[in-house]
Design a protein around this motif. Sequence first.
Motif, PDB file in Angstrom:
ATOM      1  N   GLY A  91      51.925   5.795  23.290  1.00  0.00           N
ATOM      2  CA  GLY A  91      51.061   6.488  24.244  1.00  0.00           C
ATOM      3  C   GLY A  91      51.189   8.002  24.200  1.00  0.00           C
ATOM      4  N   ALA A  92      52.041   8.511  23.301  1.00  0.00           N
ATOM      5  CA  ALA A  92      52.257   9.957  23.212  1.00  0.00           C
ATOM      6  C   ALA A  92      51.003  10.671  22.703  1.00  0.00           C
ATOM      7  CB  ALA A  92      53.438  10.259  22.297  1.00  0.00           C
ATOM      8  N   LEU A  93      50.311  10.054  21.735  1.00  0.00           N
ATOM      9  CA  LEU A  93      49.083  10.662  21.204  1.00  0.00           C
ATOM     10  C   LEU A  93      48.019  10.764  22.295  1.00  0.00           C
ATOM     11  CD1 LEU A  93      47.271  11.719  18.902  1.00  0.00           C
ATOM     12  CD2 LEU A  93      46.695   9.343  18.375  1.00  0.00           C
ATOM     13  N   GLU A  95      48.444  10.863  25.566  1.00  0.00           N
ATOM     14  CA  GLU A  95      48.844  11.861  26.556  1.00  0.00           C
ATOM     15  C   GLU A  95      48.624  13.275  26.024  1.00  0.00           C
ATOM     16  OE1 GLU A  95      52.779  13.169  29.171  1.00  0.00           O
ATOM     17  OE2 GLU A  95      52.852  11.392  27.895  1.00  0.00           O
ATOM     18  N   SER A  96      48.989  13.481  24.756  1.00  0.00           N
ATOM     19  CA  SER A  96      48.828  14.800  24.135  1.00  0.00           C
ATOM     20  C   SER A  96      47.358  15.195  24.063  1.00  0.00           C
ATOM     21  CB  SER A  96      49.431  14.780  22.728  1.00  0.00           C
ATOM     22  OG  SER A  96      49.171  15.994  22.053  1.00  0.00           O
ATOM     23  N   LEU A  97      46.507  14.255  23.646  1.00  0.00           N
ATOM     24  CA  LEU A  97      45.083  14.564  23.518  1.00  0.00           C
ATOM     25  C   LEU A  97      44.453  14.831  24.884  1.00  0.00           C
ATOM     26  CD1 LEU A  97      42.615  14.971  21.794  1.00  0.00           C
ATOM     27  CD2 LEU A  97      42.295  12.492  21.691  1.00  0.00           C
ATOM     28  N   GLN A  98      44.836  14.056  25.886  1.00  0.00           N
ATOM     29  CA  GLN A  98      44.325  14.288  27.245  1.00  0.00           C
ATOM     30  C   GLN A  98      44.690  15.699  27.720  1.00  0.00           C
ATOM     31  OE1 GLN A  98      44.299   9.722  29.073  1.00  0.00           O
ATOM     32  NE2 GLN A  98      46.009  11.048  29.511  1.00  0.00           N
ATOM     33  N   ASN A  99      45.937  16.104  27.461  1.00  0.00           N
ATOM     34  CA  ASN A  99      46.388  17.428  27.882  1.00  0.00           C
ATOM     35  C   ASN A  99      45.658  18.540  27.150  1.00  0.00           C
ATOM     36  OD1 ASN A  99      48.209  16.326  29.676  1.00  0.00           O
ATOM     37  ND2 ASN A  99      49.935  16.387  28.262  1.00  0.00           N
ATOM     38  N   HIS A 100      45.492  18.384  25.835  1.00  0.00           N
ATOM     39  CA  HIS A 100      44.825  19.425  25.040  1.00  0.00           C
ATOM     40  C   HIS A 100      43.338  19.536  25.394  1.00  0.00           C
ATOM     41  CE1 HIS A 100      48.178  20.697  22.652  1.00  0.00           C
ATOM     42  NE2 HIS A 100      48.407  19.491  22.161  1.00  0.00           N
ATOM     43  N   LEU A 101      42.693  18.399  25.645  1.00  0.00           N
ATOM     44  CA  LEU A 101      41.288  18.424  26.051  1.00  0.00           C
ATOM     45  C   LEU A 101      41.137  19.074  27.419  1.00  0.00           C
ATOM     46  CD1 LEU A 101      40.078  14.874  24.927  1.00  0.00           C
ATOM     47  CD2 LEU A 101      39.146  17.051  24.105  1.00  0.00           C
ATOM     48  N   GLN A 102      42.038  18.754  28.313  1.00  0.00           N
ATOM     49  CA  GLN A 102      42.007  19.319  29.664  1.00  0.00           C
ATOM     50  C   GLN A 102      42.098  20.840  29.604  1.00  0.00           C
ATOM     51  OE1 GLN A 102      44.871  17.455  32.272  1.00  0.00           O
ATOM     52  NE2 GLN A 102      44.900  19.188  33.665  1.00  0.00           N
ATOM     53  N   LEU A 103      43.004  21.352  28.749  1.00  0.00           N
ATOM     54  CA  LEU A 103      43.189  22.798  28.637  1.00  0.00           C
ATOM     55  C   LEU A 103      42.024  23.455  27.906  1.00  0.00           C
ATOM     56  CD1 LEU A 103      45.143  25.131  29.226  1.00  0.00           C
ATOM     57  CD2 LEU A 103      46.202  24.700  27.008  1.00  0.00           C
ATOM     58  N   SER A 104      41.625  22.850  26.785  1.00  0.00           N
ATOM     59  CA  SER A 104      40.557  23.450  25.971  1.00  0.00           C
ATOM     60  C   SER A 104      39.223  23.494  26.694  1.00  0.00           C
ATOM     61  CB  SER A 104      40.387  22.668  24.655  1.00  0.00           C
ATOM     62  OG  SER A 104      41.462  22.899  23.799  1.00  0.00           O
ATOM     63  N   LEU A 105      38.948  22.463  27.494  1.00  0.00           N
ATOM     64  CA  LEU A 105      37.646  22.375  28.164  1.00  0.00           C
ATOM     65  C   LEU A 105      37.698  22.866  29.613  1.00  0.00           C
ATOM     66  CD1 LEU A 105      36.691  18.847  26.800  1.00  0.00           C
ATOM     67  CD2 LEU A 105      35.663  21.020  26.096  1.00  0.00           C
ATOM     68  N   ALA A 106      38.879  23.309  30.051  1.00  0.00           N
ATOM     69  CA  ALA A 106      39.066  23.816  31.421  1.00  0.00           C
ATOM     70  C   ALA A 106      38.594  22.788  32.454  1.00  0.00           C
ATOM     71  CB  ALA A 106      38.341  25.145  31.617  1.00  0.00           C
ATOM     72  N   LEU A 112      41.380   9.072  29.059  1.00  0.00           N
ATOM     73  CA  LEU A 112      40.863   8.544  27.789  1.00  0.00           C
ATOM     74  C   LEU A 112      41.221   7.079  27.583  1.00  0.00           C
ATOM     75  CD1 LEU A 112      41.823  11.323  25.197  1.00  0.00           C
ATOM     76  CD2 LEU A 112      39.543  10.863  26.102  1.00  0.00           C
ATOM     77  N   GLU A 113      40.337   6.407  26.853  1.00  0.00           N
ATOM     78  CA  GLU A 113      40.654   5.108  26.254  1.00  0.00           C
ATOM     79  C   GLU A 113      40.605   5.298  24.750  1.00  0.00           C
ATOM     80  OE1 GLU A 113      37.927   2.145  27.604  1.00  0.00           O
ATOM     81  OE2 GLU A 113      39.007   1.799  29.484  1.00  0.00           O
ATOM     82  N   MET A 114      41.556   4.676  24.029  1.00  0.00           N
ATOM     83  CA  MET A 114      41.612   4.845  22.575  1.00  0.00           C
ATOM     84  C   MET A 114      41.657   3.492  21.891  1.00  0.00           C
ATOM     85  SD  MET A 114      44.548   7.815  22.463  1.00  0.00           S
ATOM     86  CE  MET A 114      44.004   8.723  21.052  1.00  0.00           C
ATOM     87  N   GLU A 115      41.120   3.469  20.669  1.00  0.00           N
ATOM     88  CA  GLU A 115      41.171   2.255  19.846  1.00  0.00           C
ATOM     89  C   GLU A 115      41.333   2.686  18.397  1.00  0.00           C
ATOM     90  OE1 GLU A 115      38.566  -1.850  19.158  1.00  0.00           O
ATOM     91  OE2 GLU A 115      37.807  -0.277  20.491  1.00  0.00           O
TER      92      GLU A 115
END
Length: 307
Positions: A91-93, A95-106, A112-115
């Motif tokens: 689940g690290a990926l 969590e990381s992507l959620q955080n980076h998207l949150q910051l990049s898109l303000a 997210l759901e991932m597959e």
Amino acid sequence: KMAGSPAPWIGSAYLFLQSTCKTIVLPSLYESSQKKPNVFKALKLALADSTGSVNGVDMLKVHCSHPHLIVQLKFCKQENCRRFLQSYREGALQESLQNHLQLSLALSTVPLEMELKAGNEHLDSMLKDEDRCLECIYREKPDRLRDEEITELEECLKSLVVHQSINNKMAVKDYAPLNPPSLPHPSQGSSLFPQVTFVFQGQQFANRTLTPDDHQKFAKLVSKKWKQVGRSLQRNCRALRDPVIDNLALEYDREGLYDQAYQLLLRFIQSEGKKATIARLIAALEENGLISLAEELLGLHSNEDCS
């Protein structure tokens, strides 16, 4: 079989991403020319986090297939693929992507759901069997070269050299172009790129290039203070140096304040290109006491609620 082969270890997989928040549609964000670099940056940083290296996994293409954003991945080393699978499984990926998207898109949050798929195989159902997942990814050879758009976005990301921080004043620090080495720990992945953010009223926002929507809101709401904002922008913009602002006032006097303000920002955007950022405009607005307009441009009057 794989270890004994003299050929390089190459495999491919598809990462399916979908936001569970109805107001955040990832394909639509990626299809937006303004938001695309921000989404790409978040993907790049999260993948670097997952493998411990900027070059640990290569993005070949990003497909928009509503409601999914589908990222075609290429792995050139088995150990990188193994690290990616561990990060994905734990689940690290995500969590990381959620955080980076949150910051990049303000945004306040980007759930997210991932597959993960390789060919016809759904890898989510076999994540505990890492060797089997590796075999499925290894069997799927990449069917394309890297998309030209991805190459352009990579170059755009590497050329980010300015980190802007605003707190009444704007501080500018220079960063060298990014050609980072591989990193020993996945957790350090996000340090590869400068965080291009700024602070307004104690909150952190992702910096971005001004959009047509920003342009129109500014012209509509700035009113008589457009010249003062212009003088603030003028300090770091040759195209607005005297007597340009006064000339615009005379030239568009009949058309009124909207057109005068619109033309001012148009000159700024045309001359500065990608450097015509929201951070620079917010700094000029803040300097002239136009806090409400700054809040409007940053979307603080209409925050999305994604719980």
